[in-house]
Design a protein around this motif. Structure first.
Motif, PDB file in Angstrom:
ATOM      1  N   PRO A  97     127.071   8.922 -25.987  1.00 22.07           N
ATOM      2  CA  PRO A  97     126.603  10.305 -25.893  1.00 22.07           C
ATOM      3  C   PRO A  97     127.351  11.259 -26.806  1.00 22.07           C
ATOM      4  O   PRO A  97     126.906  12.396 -27.012  1.00 22.07           O
ATOM      5  CB  PRO A  97     126.844  10.647 -24.421  1.00 22.07           C
ATOM      6  CG  PRO A  97     127.980   9.772 -24.013  1.00 22.07           C
ATOM      7  CD  PRO A  97     127.790   8.493 -24.783  1.00 22.07           C
ATOM      8  N   THR A 138     117.606  13.825 -22.536  1.00 23.33           N
ATOM      9  CA  THR A 138     117.349  13.346 -21.185  1.00 23.33           C
ATOM     10  C   THR A 138     115.882  13.483 -20.820  1.00 23.33           C
ATOM     11  O   THR A 138     115.235  14.480 -21.151  1.00 23.33           O
ATOM     12  CB  THR A 138     118.198  14.145 -20.166  1.00 23.33           C
ATOM     13  OG1 THR A 138     119.558  14.152 -20.601  1.00 23.33           O
ATOM     14  CG2 THR A 138     118.110  13.522 -18.791  1.00 23.33           C
ATOM     15  N   PHE A 166     117.669   8.213 -20.995  1.00 21.44           N
ATOM     16  CA  PHE A 166     118.620   8.821 -21.928  1.00 21.44           C
ATOM     17  C   PHE A 166     118.357   8.254 -23.316  1.00 21.44           C
ATOM     18  O   PHE A 166     118.465   7.048 -23.542  1.00 21.44           O
ATOM     19  CB  PHE A 166     120.059   8.541 -21.499  1.00 21.44           C
ATOM     20  CG  PHE A 166     120.425   9.162 -20.186  1.00 21.44           C
ATOM     21  CD1 PHE A 166     120.839  10.484 -20.113  1.00 21.44           C
ATOM     22  CD2 PHE A 166     120.323   8.429 -19.017  1.00 21.44           C
ATOM     23  CE1 PHE A 166     121.156  11.058 -18.891  1.00 21.44           C
ATOM     24  CE2 PHE A 166     120.638   8.986 -17.784  1.00 21.44           C
ATOM     25  CZ  PHE A 166     121.054  10.308 -17.728  1.00 21.44           C
ATOM     26  N   GLU A 201     121.864   0.674 -14.820  1.00 23.38           N
ATOM     27  CA  GLU A 201     121.457   1.130 -16.152  1.00 23.38           C
ATOM     28  C   GLU A 201     121.017  -0.063 -16.990  1.00 23.38           C
ATOM     29  O   GLU A 201     121.659  -1.110 -16.966  1.00 23.38           O
ATOM     30  CB  GLU A 201     122.623   1.848 -16.833  1.00 23.38           C
ATOM     31  CG  GLU A 201     122.336   2.317 -18.249  1.00 23.38           C
ATOM     32  CD  GLU A 201     123.550   2.967 -18.893  1.00 23.38           C
ATOM     33  OE1 GLU A 201     123.507   3.228 -20.116  1.00 23.38           O
ATOM     34  OE2 GLU A 201     124.555   3.203 -18.181  1.00 23.38           O
ATOM     35  N   SER A 227     123.577  17.414 -20.689  1.00 25.80           N
ATOM     36  CA  SER A 227     123.000  16.074 -20.842  1.00 25.80           C
ATOM     37  C   SER A 227     124.102  15.022 -20.874  1.00 25.80           C
ATOM     38  O   SER A 227     123.985  13.953 -20.257  1.00 25.80           O
ATOM     39  CB  SER A 227     122.162  15.988 -22.121  1.00 25.80           C
ATOM     40  OG  SER A 227     120.944  16.667 -21.985  1.00 25.80           O
ATOM     41  N   TYR A 253     124.700  12.061 -18.021  1.00 27.95           N
ATOM     42  CA  TYR A 253     124.801  10.638 -18.348  1.00 27.95           C
ATOM     43  C   TYR A 253     126.123  10.048 -17.854  1.00 27.95           C
ATOM     44  O   TYR A 253     126.153   8.964 -17.261  1.00 27.95           O
ATOM     45  CB  TYR A 253     124.662  10.428 -19.854  1.00 27.95           C
ATOM     46  CG  TYR A 253     124.808   8.984 -20.262  1.00 27.95           C
ATOM     47  CD1 TYR A 253     123.856   8.041 -19.898  1.00 27.95           C
ATOM     48  CD2 TYR A 253     125.917   8.556 -20.991  1.00 27.95           C
ATOM     49  CE1 TYR A 253     123.988   6.707 -20.255  1.00 27.95           C
ATOM     50  CE2 TYR A 253     126.068   7.231 -21.350  1.00 27.95           C
ATOM     51  CZ  TYR A 253     125.103   6.306 -20.980  1.00 27.95           C
ATOM     52  OH  TYR A 253     125.254   4.978 -21.328  1.00 27.95           O
ATOM     53  N   THR A 263     126.056   9.430 -14.132  1.00 24.96           N
ATOM     54  CA  THR A 263     125.379   8.191 -13.717  1.00 24.96           C
ATOM     55  C   THR A 263     126.299   6.990 -13.891  1.00 24.96           C
ATOM     56  O   THR A 263     126.198   6.017 -13.127  1.00 24.96           O
ATOM     57  CB  THR A 263     124.085   7.962 -14.517  1.00 24.96           C
ATOM     58  OG1 THR A 263     124.385   7.756 -15.909  1.00 24.96           O
ATOM     59  CG2 THR A 263     123.135   9.148 -14.376  1.00 24.96           C
TER      60      THR A 263
END
Length: 231
Positions: free
Chosen positions: A110, A118, A141, A184, A214, A218, A221
């Motif tokens: 990222p 996103t 993502f 993921e 964003s 991420y 998560t």
């Protein structure tokens, strides 16, 4: 005067990590405390069941904050990237809270120049599974690596391995009888599974989120994947 000098001496004699933790905790504003509490699912005086999502054993906000500062290391920052990234965004706090090094050798980075976008992905219902009667929502993502097949998708699913029948699955699902987990994966197998095998349609919605938010989402998560939750 002597009492004041003794207090100051004792304060300055604390180990550097404890001293930095004390200074940072005293600096955090009420609004910042509310933000980090939301990120940790904790209230100022609210206990939560301790698990691998927390650094401290008690999982109380003040103690968790202290643990964040005292246990600050390259390994801790990679284990809990969202909360340390959040700390790095606070201009009134001091210390090295960088987490970029955690993603130097990953494809889904990222912090790369291309950034991260996103999306919310909705998969409609499947007549093959009672668990998907209302459809399924995923977080997507995009790391701008070309086609969306290479995006990463985060989903929350239940472990139904010991379910004996569809009725048993529905009963346990309604009553929180399954353990749920965030996971993921690359988007391509999701597309294959949902559209070609299960014949379900996928609808993608772009989210208008600030760049830093964003990244934070991420990273959050990543932390959520470390433990299980009642489904």
């Amino acid at each position: 005067m002597k009492i004041i000098l003794i207090v100051v001496f004792c304060f300055l004699s604390l180990p550097s990590t404890l001293l930095a933790a004390k200074l940072n905790i005293d600096t955090i504003t009420e609004s910042q405390a509310q933000e980090i509490a939301s990120l940790l699912y904790l209230g100022p005086n609210q206990d939560s069941k301790p698990n691998s999502f927390y650094l401290s054993e008690t999982a109380v906000l003040d103690i968790e904050l202290q643990a964040l500062f005292e246990q600050n290391s390259t390994d801790s920052r990679c284990k809990f990237p969202a909360r340390y990234y959040w700390l790095s965004l606070q201009e009134n706090l001091t210390g090295n809270f960088s987490v970029e090094h955690c993603f130097n050798n990953t494809i889904a980075n990222p912090f790369a120049e291309s950034g991260v976008a996103t999306t919310v992905i909705f998969a409609d219902a499947s007549n093959r599974s009672p668990m998907s009667y209302f459809g399924h929502i995923l977080l997507g993502f995009s790391f701008n690596r070309g086609a969306p097949y290479f995006d990463h998708v985060v989903t929350f699913t239940a472990d139904t391995g010991d379910s004996k029948s569809p009725i048993d699955t529905i009963t346990k699902g309604v009553n929180g009888g399954f353990e749920g987990r965030f996971s993921e994966q690359v988007f391509h197998p999701i597309i294959e599974q949902y559209t070609n095998i299960e014949n379900r349609s996928l609808t993608i919605f772009d989210l208008n989120i600030e760049h830093e938010k964003s990244i934070l989402l991420y990273l959050h998560t990543k932390e959520l994947q470390k433990t299980t939750y009642p489904y």
